[in-house]
Design an enzyme around this catalytic site. Structure first.
Site, PDB file in Angstrom:
ATOM      1  N   ASP A 487     -35.126 -93.943 -73.743  1.00  0.00           N
ATOM      2  CA  ASP A 487     -35.449 -93.042 -72.638  1.00  0.00           C
ATOM      3  C   ASP A 487     -35.448 -93.740 -71.287  1.00  0.00           C
ATOM      4  O   ASP A 487     -35.449 -93.086 -70.252  1.00  0.00           O
ATOM      5  CB  ASP A 487     -36.862 -92.484 -72.848  1.00  0.00           C
TER       6      ASP A 487
HETATM    7  C1  GLC Z   1     -40.529 -93.113 -77.108  1.00  0.00           C
HETATM    8  C2  GLC Z   1     -39.952 -91.729 -77.196  1.00  0.00           C
HETATM    9  C3  GLC Z   1     -38.644 -91.725 -77.934  1.00  0.00           C
HETATM   10  C4  GLC Z   1     -37.723 -92.757 -77.375  1.00  0.00           C
HETATM   11  C5  GLC Z   1     -38.374 -94.125 -77.333  1.00  0.00           C
HETATM   12  C6  GLC Z   1     -37.537 -95.147 -76.633  1.00  0.00           C
HETATM   13  O1  GLC Z   1     -40.953 -93.523 -78.371  1.00  0.00           O
HETATM   14  O2  GLC Z   1     -40.837 -90.852 -77.825  1.00  0.00           O
HETATM   15  O3  GLC Z   1     -38.043 -90.454 -77.862  1.00  0.00           O
HETATM   16  O4  GLC Z   1     -36.575 -92.772 -78.159  1.00  0.00           O
HETATM   17  O5  GLC Z   1     -39.595 -94.036 -76.633  1.00  0.00           O
HETATM   18  O6  GLC Z   1     -37.438 -94.933 -75.276  1.00  0.00           O
HETATM   19  C1  GLC Z   2     -41.566 -93.500 -70.860  1.00  0.00           C
HETATM   20  C2  GLC Z   2     -41.773 -94.493 -71.978  1.00  0.00           C
HETATM   21  C3  GLC Z   2     -40.913 -94.184 -73.148  1.00  0.00           C
HETATM   22  C4  GLC Z   2     -41.057 -92.745 -73.522  1.00  0.00           C
HETATM   23  C5  GLC Z   2     -40.883 -91.818 -72.325  1.00  0.00           C
HETATM   24  C6  GLC Z   2     -41.188 -90.398 -72.713  1.00  0.00           C
HETATM   25  O1  GLC Z   2     -40.278 -93.561 -70.401  1.00  0.00           O
HETATM   26  O2  GLC Z   2     -41.514 -95.808 -71.578  1.00  0.00           O
HETATM   27  O3  GLC Z   2     -41.244 -95.024 -74.228  1.00  0.00           O
HETATM   28  O4  GLC Z   2     -40.095 -92.433 -74.460  1.00  0.00           O
HETATM   29  O5  GLC Z   2     -41.744 -92.189 -71.296  1.00  0.00           O
HETATM   30  O6  GLC Z   2     -40.924 -89.492 -71.720  1.00  0.00           O
END
Ligand code: GLC
Ligand code: GLC
Length: 814
Positions: A487
């Protein structure tokens, strides 16, 4: 140092001191009514949706983190001394404090002033209430006069509004007190048809519902004036902040035991029968009374508790293993499976790291959660797939999140996370493999929840597949969109304004930046879809998927290889990300794991090479970091990943969610020692002895462990609600132990450590119990399979043709 121990026989983790580094929590409820409970009874409750139907209040980032809660105070009426048997909020003079977190319940208590008091908290199956079963024993040599005070703070339903809109909320609070039951009915006069109730099994001496009357001016949870005084104020809340508190007086003889039950519940009335009498504003309580009566009846509570235990036993018994490693056994047999249920139920909505007012259910997250959950509740998994598919868009893309109460896609976040659609294929594939229920493919489901747009699930899957082919970039790789699985790798964001959301800000048109990770995911998903299409009687579709998968794999070979590992991406300028050419972020974990999982690089040695590079550059004793070197500063063109200080979260943290991809990849290349070694590094039970470093619960996975660049290397964060649960469960059960549900049977393909003499397992699969014994006769992973004494060719055990319900499988390895 440890703060407790595993009681595997009781399937409990026993915390023996209240000063754990962080609140160590558990979940109550597994259907519609949920609660979070910390080891000192902190936390809150909600009905279905942690944001829109919050029953009790949580103060964000409070000190301590887990207050308020489900609190009880005991008061010695002679000395005036008082304390909380759960260790909070009035924390004094406790001996023998224990918290037993079990499957769907917690028992918390202690001995203080010669009085032992333990409370069992749980949510009975099929009920919308929680029970607190308090047992008090007088260990003194004399009779004792005690007061028990309960206290919860009601939340005014919408938790976001509750935490912000005081100009209104301080004037709308309303309660009723009837027959010792406290009813919270704020907004019931207008559009709500639901209310909360808080009841007690014993006759009450008094009550409070106005917060200030119970606590007293200038006081908090630790010193409520009503408890100090030994007397409730019988306050009736009008506005301000309604609470619920009962006062019960007891006289206990020496050695005497007494049980008192408290129960907190949620109830909905028919819209046309809200009030009684109809013209009044008084809650019609006729419909709720039977539930209240059950809730505070000790015999019903005991029966409900036994049912709850049986429910969990039945679920866990679907897969039980006995290996030479105790950490593997207890995680697979108990805690990892249990955590998978929590992530399935709550996705990423409510924990002590997820506020319950932010994210609802994630499309990508919930599909992945199915991998760890599907075998435990087939019907619910099926429904989840249908719900998720209904938030898919006609383009094949998907809303990134949806709200569980409404099941509608979340417009604030929208879509364009270009990996999202493929997880629906993988989630559905997992369901089909477990159940063989091919009828789900014909199930009509709308797009974007629009009536009239219904198409069979199979069509949804085809659109997922198509979505990527319609969005290829300059190198023929998938365009990344807002982000892929990571993300925080936001290659089209270019945000230079504080406070902007990295997830939703898009300053580039997105026609250049590409993801090698999505390419790997696409190949894996396309192969699954090919297998599904073939069995669904669509051989042409199947061929098409396979040829596109092959073409994409070829593109990865040509454009996605960096010499010793897979590239991560191309940025908006067409420059490489995750390459030896980069100053920082030269190698990323995700494409190494996923490309190998997709079968890329087995014919030319690159799979092995990529995994060797992972070991050389990314592996630490605490797990595998996400990338190296960490980004030392903010890069406008990379987005949120570089916003984190080095070693945290996606910026070179150990993101436990993708470590299992490498475990699976290692297992696929036949390296059981490496797969298991990585497995143990992040296994919470194996980290119990370093709880001072790890700090999170030793019985569940955390999303992240701080990486080697962080000053707090080894410290875990974001426990419970993480894809880590499902992926580790999947990796260890299906790829290391190698008991793998497939479309046409159960495959036996263990890739276990060389030193293991074997292991045993019982796996229930499509109504058949497989009693599995694996015996190593030499090094290596070659498998010989004997089914009920008859040796068979290959390692796929088909379902018995003669309706046998018990099958014995002997596997020789090596
Ligand atoms: C969080 C989110 C997931 C994403 C991950 C890596 O665990 O819930 O959707 O893939 O972060 O950014
Ligand atoms: C932030 C976090 C990530 C998560 C995301 C969810 O980017 O670092 O882990 O997946 O929020 O929106």
């Amino acid at each position: 140092m440890q703060y407790g121990y595993f009681d595997d026989h009781s399937r409990e983790y026993v915390i023996t001191r209240p000063d754990t580094p962080l609140p160590w929590i558990n979940y109550l409820g597994c259907q519609e009514y949920f609660g979070i409970i910390s080891h000192t009874a902190g936390g809150y409750s909600f009905y279905r949706d942690a944001r829109l139907r919050r029953l009790t209040r949580y103060r964000y980032n409070h000190l301590p983190l887990d207050q308020g809660g489900r609190y009880l105070y005991l008061r010695d009426n002679e000395s005036g001394a008082y304390w909380s048997p759960s260790g909070a909020p009035a924390c004094r003079d406790l001996e023998q404090y224990t918290c037993r977190h079990g499957l769907g319940y917690s028992v918390i208590g202690s001995v203080g002033h010669g009085i032992s008091a333990h409370t069992r908290y749980f949510v009975p199956l099929d009920e919308n209430f929680e029970v607190w079963q308090l047992e008090i024993v007088n260990h003194r040599l004399h009779p004792v006069s005690l007061s028990v005070f309960s206290c919860i703070e009601f939340c005014l339903w919408d938790a976001q509004d509750d935490a912000t809109n005081f100009q209104r909320n301080f004037s709308i609070g309303e309660v009723e007190i009837d027959d010792g039951v406290i009813y919270h009915k704020t907004e019931y006069r207008e559009r709500r048809d639901h209310f909360a109730w808080f009841a007690c099994s014993a006759p009450i001496e008094g009550f409070d519902t106005q917060r200030e009357a119970f606590f007293g001016a200038g006081r908090g949870w630790e010193r409520p004036v009503a408890v100090e005084r030994g007397e409730s104020a019988n306050s009736v809340a009008h506005g301000w902040a309604p609470i619920g508190s009962h006062h019960v007086r007891l006289l206990l003889e020496p050695g005497e035991t007494r049980q008192i039950l408290f129960a907190l519940g949620y109830h909905e009335n028919p819209k046309d029968r809200k009030f009684d009498p109809p013209e009044s504003q008084t809650i019609n309580k006729e419909t709720v009374r039977p539930a209240i009566a059950r809730a505070v009846d000790a015999a019903s509570a005991d029966a409900a508790f036994s049912r709850l235990r049986a429910y969990w036993e039945e679920r866990l018994d679907i897969c039980q293993v006995e290996t030479p490693d105790p950490h593997t056994n207890r995680m697979v047999n108990i805690w990892n499976a249990y955590q998978c249920m929590a992530t399935f139920n709550l996705s990423r909505s409510a924990s002590f790291y997820e506020s319950g007012i932010g994210r609802g259910l994630g499309f990508r997250d919930s599909n992945q959660d199915l991998l760890g959950f599907v075998h435990m509740a087939l019907e619910r998994a099926r429904q989840r797939i249908l719900d998720l598919a209904a938030t898919q868009l006609p383009t094949g893309g998907a809303y990134h999140q949806y709200q569980p109460l409404t099941k509608q896609g979340n417009n604030d976040i929208g879509g364009n996370f270009n990996d999202d659609p493929h997880w629906l294929i993988l989630g559905t594939a997992a369901y089909l493999k477990e159940t063989g229920d091919w009828s789900i493919l014909d199930e009509p489901v709308p797009f974007d929840n629009q009536p009239g747009s219904e198409q069979p699930i199979y069509e949804h899957l085809k659109r997922s597949f198509r979505y990527t082919l319609d969005r290829l970039g300059p190198h023929g790789l998938p365009l990344i969109g807002r982000a892929d699985w990571n993300d925080c790798l936001n290659l089209n964001c270019f945000s230079d304004t504080p406070g902007q959301s990295f997830q939703t800000t898009t300053n580039k048109d997105g026609q250049v930046a590409e993801s090698v990770f999505i390419a790997g995911l696409f190949v894996l998903a396309a192969k699954e879809l090919a297998a599904i299409a073939c069995r669904h009687g669509e051989p042409a579709d199947s061929q098409h998927c396979l040829s596109e998968a092959a073409r994409m794999a070829e593109t990865v070979r040509a454009q996605g290889w960096d010499g010793a590992w897979f590239l991560r991406a191309y940025d908006d300028f067409g420059r490489k990300v995750g390459s030896k050419e980069c100053a920082e972020g030269k190698i990323f974990i995700e494409p190494q794991g996923f490309c190998v999982m997709a079968g890329i690089g087995f014919d030319d040695g690159r799979a092995r090479q990529a995994l060797d590079s992972v070991r050389r550059h990314l592996a630490t004793p605490h797990g595998i970091v996400l990338q190296q070197p960490a980004y030392s500063r903010y890069y406008l063109h990379l987005g949120e990943i570089s916003s984190y200080p080095p070693g945290y979260k996606e910026n070179a943290g150990i993101f436990c969610h993708n470590n299992p991809w490498v475990m699976i990849a290692e297992a696929m290349t036949g390296n059981g020692d490496a797969a298991f070694d990585y497995y143990l590094r992040i296994n919470p039970s194996a980290r119990e002895a370093i709880s001072d470093v790890h700090r999170n619960e030793p019985y569940v996975y955390a999303q992240m462990i701080a990486g080697r660049d962080a000053p707090t290397h080894g410290e875990a964060k974001n426990s419970w609600l993480t894809g880590t649960a499902a992926w580790n469960y999947h990796a260890v059960t299906q790829w290391i132990l190698g008991i793998r549900p497939e479309y046409d049977g159960l495959r036996m393909a263990p890739v276990i450590p060389e030193r293991w003499p074997g292991f045993q397992a019982v796996r229930k699969f499509r109504g058949v119990t497989y009693d599995i014994r694996v015996h190593r006769k030499g090094p290596g992973n070659a498998v010989g399979v004997t089914v009920d004494g008859h040796s068979q060719a290959g390692d796929l055990v088909p379902l018995p043709s003669d309706g046998r319900a018990l099958v014995t499988v002997d596997v020789t390895l090596g």
